[in-house]
Design a protein around this motif. Structure first.
Motif, PDB file in Angstrom:
ATOM      1  N   MET A 210       0.987  -1.208  -0.015  1.00 23.89           N
ATOM      2  CA  MET A 210       0.014  -0.041  -0.014  1.00 23.89           C
ATOM      3  C   MET A 210       0.880   1.351  -0.084  1.00 23.89           C
ATOM      4  O   MET A 210       0.573   1.976  -0.874  1.00 23.89           O
ATOM      5  N   ILE A 211       1.939   1.423   0.783  1.00 22.27           N
ATOM      6  CA  ILE A 211       2.717   2.573   0.856  1.00 22.27           C
ATOM      7  C   ILE A 211       3.558   2.704  -0.446  1.00 22.27           C
ATOM      8  O   ILE A 211       3.769   3.820  -0.768  1.00 22.27           O
ATOM      9  N   THR A 212       3.892   1.647  -0.982  1.00 22.09           N
ATOM     10  CA  THR A 212       4.498   1.713  -2.160  1.00 22.09           C
ATOM     11  C   THR A 212       3.751   2.244  -3.422  1.00 22.09           C
ATOM     12  O   THR A 212       4.215   3.062  -4.154  1.00 22.09           O
ATOM     13  N   GLY A 213       2.483   1.939  -3.475  1.00 17.84           N
ATOM     14  CA  GLY A 213       1.634   2.626  -4.406  1.00 17.84           C
ATOM     15  C   GLY A 213       1.429   4.209  -4.181  1.00 17.84           C
ATOM     16  O   GLY A 213       1.368   4.720  -5.094  1.00 17.84           O
ATOM     17  N   LEU A 214       1.265   4.478  -3.039  1.00 17.86           N
ATOM     18  CA  LEU A 214       1.508   5.920  -2.707  1.00 17.86           C
ATOM     19  C   LEU A 214       2.492   6.718  -2.780  1.00 17.86           C
ATOM     20  O   LEU A 214       2.419   7.654  -3.586  1.00 17.86           O
TER      21      LEU A 214
END
Length: 83
Positions: free
Chosen positions: A1-5
């Protein structure tokens, strides 16, 4: 999730900056450029989809589509301001 952000932030920043340069603007600031690029990615994806082109993803194609959308958004905002 943080990678997508992080991905969205990078694409948004580059696309917002590029759109500002293409449209001969001085930029809107870092945060506004990121938001413009992110919203531009949505608008650009919609435009490219309507035209029948589909991207397989990737950083470069994401930045190009987001830049296209951000340029359209800047153009529209300038047209509205003229009225």
């Amino acid at each position: 999730m943080i990678t997508g952000l992080i991905w969205w932030i990078i694409v948004g920043l580059v696309a917002g900056w590029a759109a500002g340069k293409i449209m001969k603007g001085s930029g809107y600031g870092t945060l506004a450029d990121i938001v413009l690029g992110m919203v531009g990615a949505i608008v650009g994806g919609w435009i490219v989809g309507i035209l029948g082109f589909y991207s397989s993803g990737g950083l470069i194609s994401s930045i190009l589509v987001a830049t296209l959308g951000a340029v359209v958004l800047i153009w529209l905002s300038r047209m509205i301001k003229r009225r």
